[in-house]
Design an enzyme around this catalytic site. Structure first.
Site, PDB file in Angstrom:
ATOM      1  N   SER A   1     -45.012 -11.096 -31.291  1.00  0.00           N
ATOM      2  CA  SER A   1     -44.400 -12.248 -31.973  1.00  0.00           C
ATOM      3  C   SER A   1     -45.418 -12.954 -32.858  1.00  0.00           C
ATOM      4  O   SER A   1     -45.106 -13.351 -33.989  1.00  0.00           O
ATOM      5  CB  SER A   1     -43.851 -13.231 -30.936  1.00  0.00           C
TER       6      SER A   1
ATOM      7  N   ARG B   1     -45.633 -12.874 -37.208  1.00  0.00           N
ATOM      8  CA  ARG B   1     -45.550 -14.183 -37.884  1.00  0.00           C
ATOM      9  C   ARG B   1     -46.819 -14.438 -38.696  1.00  0.00           C
ATOM     10  O   ARG B   1     -46.782 -14.905 -39.837  1.00  0.00           O
ATOM     11  CB  ARG B   1     -45.388 -15.301 -36.855  1.00  0.00           C
TER      12      ARG B   1
ATOM     13  N   ASP C   1     -43.812  -2.022 -34.328  1.00  0.00           N
ATOM     14  CA  ASP C   1     -43.240  -3.224 -34.968  1.00  0.00           C
ATOM     15  C   ASP C   1     -44.191  -3.830 -35.992  1.00  0.00           C
ATOM     16  O   ASP C   1     -43.756  -4.346 -37.030  1.00  0.00           O
ATOM     17  CB  ASP C   1     -42.890  -4.283 -33.906  1.00  0.00           C
TER      18      ASP C   1
ATOM     19  N   ASN D   1     -36.968  -0.864 -35.820  1.00  0.00           N
ATOM     20  CA  ASN D   1     -36.102  -1.717 -35.003  1.00  0.00           C
ATOM     21  C   ASN D   1     -36.816  -3.035 -34.717  1.00  0.00           C
ATOM     22  O   ASN D   1     -36.670  -3.608 -33.640  1.00  0.00           O
ATOM     23  CB  ASN D   1     -35.737  -0.986 -33.702  1.00  0.00           C
TER      24      ASN D   1
ATOM     25  N   GLY E   1     -37.112  -6.639 -34.950  1.00  0.00           N
ATOM     26  CA  GLY E   1     -36.416  -7.889 -35.268  1.00  0.00           C
ATOM     27  C   GLY E   1     -37.353  -8.896 -35.918  1.00  0.00           C
ATOM     28  O   GLY E   1     -36.959  -9.650 -36.817  1.00  0.00           O
TER      29      GLY E   1
ATOM     30  N   SER F   1     -29.562 -15.368 -31.507  1.00  0.00           N
ATOM     31  CA  SER F   1     -30.987 -15.059 -31.597  1.00  0.00           C
ATOM     32  C   SER F   1     -31.730 -16.239 -32.206  1.00  0.00           C
ATOM     33  O   SER F   1     -31.288 -16.808 -33.205  1.00  0.00           O
ATOM     34  CB  SER F   1     -31.197 -13.820 -32.469  1.00  0.00           C
TER      35      SER F   1
ATOM     36  N   GLN G   1     -34.454 -15.812 -33.627  1.00  0.00           N
ATOM     37  CA  GLN G   1     -35.168 -15.256 -34.783  1.00  0.00           C
ATOM     38  C   GLN G   1     -34.545 -15.695 -36.107  1.00  0.00           C
ATOM     39  O   GLN G   1     -35.222 -15.733 -37.131  1.00  0.00           O
ATOM     40  CB  GLN G   1     -35.214 -13.727 -34.705  1.00  0.00           C
TER      41      GLN G   1
ATOM     42  N   SER H   1     -33.443 -18.641 -26.434  1.00  0.00           N
ATOM     43  CA  SER H   1     -34.850 -18.210 -26.546  1.00  0.00           C
ATOM     44  C   SER H   1     -35.716 -19.285 -27.213  1.00  0.00           C
ATOM     45  O   SER H   1     -36.572 -18.983 -28.049  1.00  0.00           O
ATOM     46  CB  SER H   1     -34.937 -16.899 -27.363  1.00  0.00           C
TER      47      SER H   1
ATOM     48  N   ASP I   1     -37.321 -11.592 -22.665  1.00  0.00           N
ATOM     49  CA  ASP I   1     -37.992 -10.287 -22.584  1.00  0.00           C
ATOM     50  C   ASP I   1     -38.617 -10.076 -21.203  1.00  0.00           C
ATOM     51  O   ASP I   1     -38.413  -9.046 -20.552  1.00  0.00           O
ATOM     52  CB  ASP I   1     -39.084 -10.169 -23.665  1.00  0.00           C
TER      53      ASP I   1
ATOM     54  N   ASN J   1     -27.705 -12.476 -24.698  1.00  0.00           N
ATOM     55  CA  ASN J   1     -28.250 -11.781 -25.876  1.00  0.00           C
ATOM     56  C   ASN J   1     -29.121 -10.569 -25.532  1.00  0.00           C
ATOM     57  O   ASN J   1     -29.569  -9.866 -26.424  1.00  0.00           O
ATOM     58  CB  ASN J   1     -28.898 -12.749 -26.872  1.00  0.00           C
TER      59      ASN J   1
ATOM     60  N   GLU K   1     -32.795  -4.139 -28.190  1.00  0.00           N
ATOM     61  CA  GLU K   1     -33.061  -2.721 -28.470  1.00  0.00           C
ATOM     62  C   GLU K   1     -31.912  -1.816 -28.039  1.00  0.00           C
ATOM     63  O   GLU K   1     -31.687  -0.738 -28.591  1.00  0.00           O
ATOM     64  CB  GLU K   1     -34.355  -2.291 -27.792  1.00  0.00           C
TER      65      GLU K   1
ATOM     66  N   ARG L   1     -29.002  -4.324 -23.068  1.00  0.00           N
ATOM     67  CA  ARG L   1     -29.941  -4.312 -21.942  1.00  0.00           C
ATOM     68  C   ARG L   1     -29.271  -4.664 -20.603  1.00  0.00           C
ATOM     69  O   ARG L   1     -29.785  -4.260 -19.550  1.00  0.00           O
ATOM     70  CB  ARG L   1     -31.096  -5.284 -22.219  1.00  0.00           C
TER      71      ARG L   1
ATOM     72  N   HIS M   1     -38.503   0.062 -25.296  1.00  0.00           N
ATOM     73  CA  HIS M   1     -39.835  -0.045 -24.695  1.00  0.00           C
ATOM     74  C   HIS M   1     -39.844  -0.806 -23.377  1.00  0.00           C
ATOM     75  O   HIS M   1     -40.532  -0.432 -22.433  1.00  0.00           O
ATOM     76  CB  HIS M   1     -40.780  -0.707 -25.705  1.00  0.00           C
ATOM     77  N   ARG M   2     -39.058  -1.889 -23.305  1.00  0.00           N
ATOM     78  CA  ARG M   2     -39.134  -2.714 -22.081  1.00  0.00           C
ATOM     79  C   ARG M   2     -38.470  -2.035 -20.887  1.00  0.00           C
ATOM     80  O   ARG M   2     -38.871  -2.246 -19.747  1.00  0.00           O
ATOM     81  CB  ARG M   2     -38.525  -4.099 -22.312  1.00  0.00           C
TER      82      ARG M   2
ATOM     83  N   LYS N   1     -43.203   0.731 -29.488  1.00  0.00           N
ATOM     84  CA  LYS N   1     -42.683  -0.424 -30.250  1.00  0.00           C
ATOM     85  C   LYS N   1     -43.621  -1.623 -30.118  1.00  0.00           C
ATOM     86  O   LYS N   1     -43.853  -2.342 -31.094  1.00  0.00           O
ATOM     87  CB  LYS N   1     -41.279  -0.792 -29.779  1.00  0.00           C
TER      88      LYS N   1
END
Ligand SMILES: O=C(O)C1=C[C@@H](OP(=O)(O)O)[C@@H](O)[C@H](O)C1
Ligand SMILES: C=C(OP(=O)(O)O)C(=O)O
Length: 427
Positions: A23, A27, A49, A94, A96, A170, A172, A198, A315, A338, A343, A346, A387-388, A413
């Site tokens: 993250s 940024r 990413d 992928n 975000g 989201s 984001q 989030s 996450d 969400n 990915e 979930r 990945h998670r 990722k």
């Protein structure tokens, strides 16, 4: 497809330094590109990413030099919006944290852009972001399904107008608008409608903007006021914190496998909300010791089940769903709708894979409940290119032999050498 057979694990102990935060890395790279001056970014994450963000910035004419190990990047800022003289197609995989912020930043740049990615990206919503920007006069076309990437952006001069943004799918989207807003010609207000999910990720955004010299008036996460015609200014050197979401797997291992496991790179000084994951482990009965930039976890008995709203750590909350195998009672994770638009779906995927291990799972629109069983057994875990899922199911090897992770390479990722690091603290 590659598979990874994990041995039955009995104990976790040791120290690990986690890689840089996804993250923060993305940024910081974006603001380093937009700002005035040169920025030296250290402890940058090297993962898919981040590579997508870096490649996109290069295509957009941003000049940067990466060190050989890709952990340091010196970025020459553009001192203004992103621009291109030709149609640029940007492939963002992928990610975000690349797709959403770049979409907003490019709307206020100049040129024509196509933003695309892998198939799953075409199922991840972006409509609330585009709708929020419409009052400014943006020109965006959906190239496939309405409300989803791929997108075509024809950047043009925008007029300031109050923005309303739906924050319930989201965070984001709000992050994207916040980061682009200071480059508009006039001050704007952003009003959040719907429950903002989030939320701690907005703190990360505001923190990074502040480090690049821009202050936002935050009225209780409901309304934000940002002056127009500002310029981001390089902080000079900036170090990326370790990734608190990546830390969760090691911290959970400390709680499940005795510990102590000490994770360097994130702690009380961190701006990442996912550090709160350690508080959840504490509520489950683990012993947690904090310093400014490390967290250590150990436990001397079985964990206790929890029933919590974990919307603030979406996450890291996935790690709790697998840690639940080692807790007495039923663990319920709530307010996580969400998870379904990340990915993979979930909630669906976690429920399916946990059931394969012989665990009782109940799932609903926005929650998952996990009840461990004495009959837990090995299974081949599908990872859905998520990945998670691959990372959190590594913890199941503390419960049983025969855990196989399908397509372990999908951790690229955010954490390419995860399994190597995990094997160093578990036996
Ligand atoms: O802003 C960010 O860096 C992120 C925000 C969260 O997404 P949502 O806001 O979509 O929940 C999180 O799941 C994602 O991994 C990273
Ligand atoms: C949801 C995630 O990623 P993204 O940044 O692509 O949204 C994640 O890393 O768990």
């Amino acid at each position: 497809m590659q598979t990874l057979a994990l041995p039955k694990l009995h104990r976790a102990a040791g120290e690990v330094t986690i890689p840089g935060s996804k993250s923060l890395s993305n940024r910081i790279l974006l603001l380093a590109a937009l700002c005035r001056g040169q920025t030296k970014v250290t402890n940058l994450l090297d993962s898919d990413d981040i590579r997508h963000m870096l490649t996109a910035l290069k295509q957009l004419g941003v000049d940067y030099q990466l060190s050989d190990d890709r952990s340091e990047c010196i970025v020459q800022g553009l001192a203004g919006p992103l621009a291109s003289g030709q149609i640029e197609t940007l492939y963002l995989g992928n990610a975000g944290t690349a797709m959403r912020p770049l979409a907003a930043a490019l709307c206020i740049g100049s040129g024509e852009f196509e933003l695309t990615g892998e198939d799953r990206m075409f199922e991840r919503p972006i409509g609330d972001l585009i709708d929020a920007l419409k009052p400014l006069g943006i020109d965006v076309e959906y190239l496939k399904d309405e409300g989803f990437p791929p997108l075509k952006i024809n950047a043009k001069t925008l007029t300031a107008a109050p923005i309303k943004i739906d924050g319930s799918i989201s965070s984001q989207f709000l992050t994207a608008v916040l980061m682009a807003a200071p480059l508009l010609k006039q001050a704007i207000t952003i009003e959040v409608i719907g429950e903002l999910v989030s939320k701690p990720y907005i703190d990360i955004t505001l923190n990074v903007m502040q480090q690049f010299g821009v202050t936002v008036e935050n009225q209780n996460y409901q309304r934000f006021v940002i002056d127009g015609e500002q310029q981001y200014v390089s902080p000079g050197d900036i170090q990326v914190e370790g990734d608190a979401s990546s830390a969760s797997y090691f911290l959970a291992a400390g709680a499940i496998g005795g510990g102590p496991v000490k994770v360097h790179g994130t702690g009380t000084a961190s701006v990442q909300g996912d550090t709160k994951f350690a508080n959840v482990l504490e509520q489950m009965g683990a012993k947690v010791t904090w310093s400014e930039n490390w967290i250590e976890v150990s436990a001397d008995g079985p964990l206790k089940a929890i029933d919590l709203d974990l919307n603030h750590i979406p996450d890291a909350a996935m790690t709790i769903a697998v840690a639940a195998l080692f807790a007495e009672g039923t663990t319920t994770i709530r307010n996580i709708y969400n998870w379904r638009v990340k990915e993979t779906d979930r909630i669906e995927a976690m429920a399916t894979e946990l059931r394969k291990l012989g665990v009782r799972v109940e799932d609903g629109l926005d929650y998952i409940s996990v009840t461990p069983s004495k009959e837990v057994h090995g299974a081949a875990i599908d990872t859905y290119n998520d990945h998670r899922i691959a990372m959190c199911f590594s913890l199941a090897a503390f419960a049983t032999d025969g855990v196989i992770i399908n397509d372990p390479g999908c951790t690229a990722k955010t954490f390419p050498d995860y399994f190597e690091r995990f094997s160093q603290i578990s036996e």
